[in-house]
Design an enzyme around this catalytic site. Sequence first.
Site, PDB file in Angstrom:
ATOM      1  N   SER A  59       0.805  -1.218   0.000  1.00 32.78           N
ATOM      2  CA  SER A  59       0.000   0.000   0.000  1.00 32.78           C
ATOM      3  C   SER A  59       0.842   1.275   0.000  1.00 32.78           C
ATOM      4  O   SER A  59       0.373   2.326  -0.432  1.00 32.78           O
ATOM      5  CB  SER A  59      -0.928   0.013   1.216  1.00 32.78           C
ATOM      6  OG  SER A  59      -0.194  -0.111   2.421  1.00 32.78           O
TER       7      SER A  59
ATOM      8  N   GLY B  70      -1.834  -4.307   0.933  1.00 30.76           N
ATOM      9  CA  GLY B  70      -1.988  -5.504   1.743  1.00 30.76           C
ATOM     10  C   GLY B  70      -1.033  -6.625   1.414  1.00 30.76           C
ATOM     11  O   GLY B  70      -0.965  -7.613   2.155  1.00 30.76           O
TER      12      GLY B  70
ATOM     13  N   ASN C 218       3.845  -5.389   5.698  1.00 26.46           N
ATOM     14  CA  ASN C 218       2.691  -6.178   6.150  1.00 26.46           C
ATOM     15  C   ASN C 218       3.126  -7.469   6.845  1.00 26.46           C
ATOM     16  O   ASN C 218       2.447  -7.944   7.759  1.00 26.46           O
ATOM     17  CB  ASN C 218       1.773  -6.485   4.972  1.00 26.46           C
ATOM     18  CG  ASN C 218       1.041  -5.244   4.492  1.00 26.46           C
ATOM     19  OD1 ASN C 218       0.408  -4.544   5.270  1.00 26.46           O
ATOM     20  ND2 ASN C 218       1.151  -4.951   3.203  1.00 26.46           N
TER      21      ASN C 218
ATOM     22  N   ASP D  27      -4.077   6.929  10.423  1.00 25.10           N
ATOM     23  CA  ASP D  27      -3.673   5.582  10.872  1.00 25.10           C
ATOM     24  C   ASP D  27      -2.211   5.511  11.275  1.00 25.10           C
ATOM     25  O   ASP D  27      -1.751   4.514  11.848  1.00 25.10           O
ATOM     26  CB  ASP D  27      -3.983   4.530   9.807  1.00 25.10           C
ATOM     27  CG  ASP D  27      -3.232   4.751   8.486  1.00 25.10           C
ATOM     28  OD1 ASP D  27      -2.305   5.594   8.439  1.00 25.10           O
ATOM     29  OD2 ASP D  27      -3.582   4.077   7.501  1.00 25.10           O
TER      30      ASP D  27
ATOM     31  N   HIS E  90       0.273   5.351   6.668  1.00 25.59           N
ATOM     32  CA  HIS E  90       0.275   5.654   5.241  1.00 25.59           C
ATOM     33  C   HIS E  90       0.428   7.151   4.969  1.00 25.59           C
ATOM     34  O   HIS E  90      -0.238   7.965   5.620  1.00 25.59           O
ATOM     35  CB  HIS E  90      -1.020   5.164   4.592  1.00 25.59           C
ATOM     36  CG  HIS E  90      -1.210   3.686   4.675  1.00 25.59           C
ATOM     37  ND1 HIS E  90      -1.968   3.095   5.663  1.00 25.59           N
ATOM     38  CD2 HIS E  90      -0.730   2.676   3.907  1.00 25.59           C
ATOM     39  CE1 HIS E  90      -1.961   1.783   5.497  1.00 25.59           C
ATOM     40  NE2 HIS E  90      -1.208   1.501   4.441  1.00 25.59           N
TER      41      HIS E  90
END
Length: 201
Positions: free
Chosen positions: A27, A64, A93, A174, A177
């Site tokens: 991502s 992801g 991830n 978050d 990102h």
Amino acid sequence: MRLFSLILILLITAPVKAATLMIVGDSLSAGYQMAIEKAWPSLLPDVLADKNQPLDVVNASISGDTSGNGLERLPGLLSQHSPDYVLFELGANDGLRGFPPNLIENNLNQMIELAKKSGATPILMQIHILPNYGKRYTEAFAAVYPKVADQQGIALIPFFLDQVITHPGWMKDDGLHPKAEAQPWIANFVANQLINHLELP
């Protein structure tokens, strides 16, 4: 003689195809929650052109994805795009899920070897994770990347997020990102790292 001259002219005047860089990432490279044209890989060709380093860019990143997902997809991507360079931006991830560092190391090694066999030059991006899993794990995770790069004899470029995260307003809520506002800086940062390792005419 006339035919030979015509062929020579065509060879001289034919446009030279730019080399291709394929980015295999997650991502952080896929344009998470933004239009793909705003993501840094989409901005990268123009930034490189401004630095007299023309390069076509294929963004094969999927939000992801783990290093295992990247390894599974890579043979098809190499066959489809025949890149000259492959930049691997994977592992975040894996780290967030607490995967063993030796598993990540094995996946990265396999991907790099596949890229080499295809004739592409692999480039690895360092990845760091938040210290949620404790100092021992985060340090073991981070150490995978220089180890793999050294063993494989390939370039290791710095993780852009290490600097993005320090800029107020550049990160999403978050905390993982970058926002669209950070993407031009990331594109320039990555371009400056890449040009040290490109062999372009």
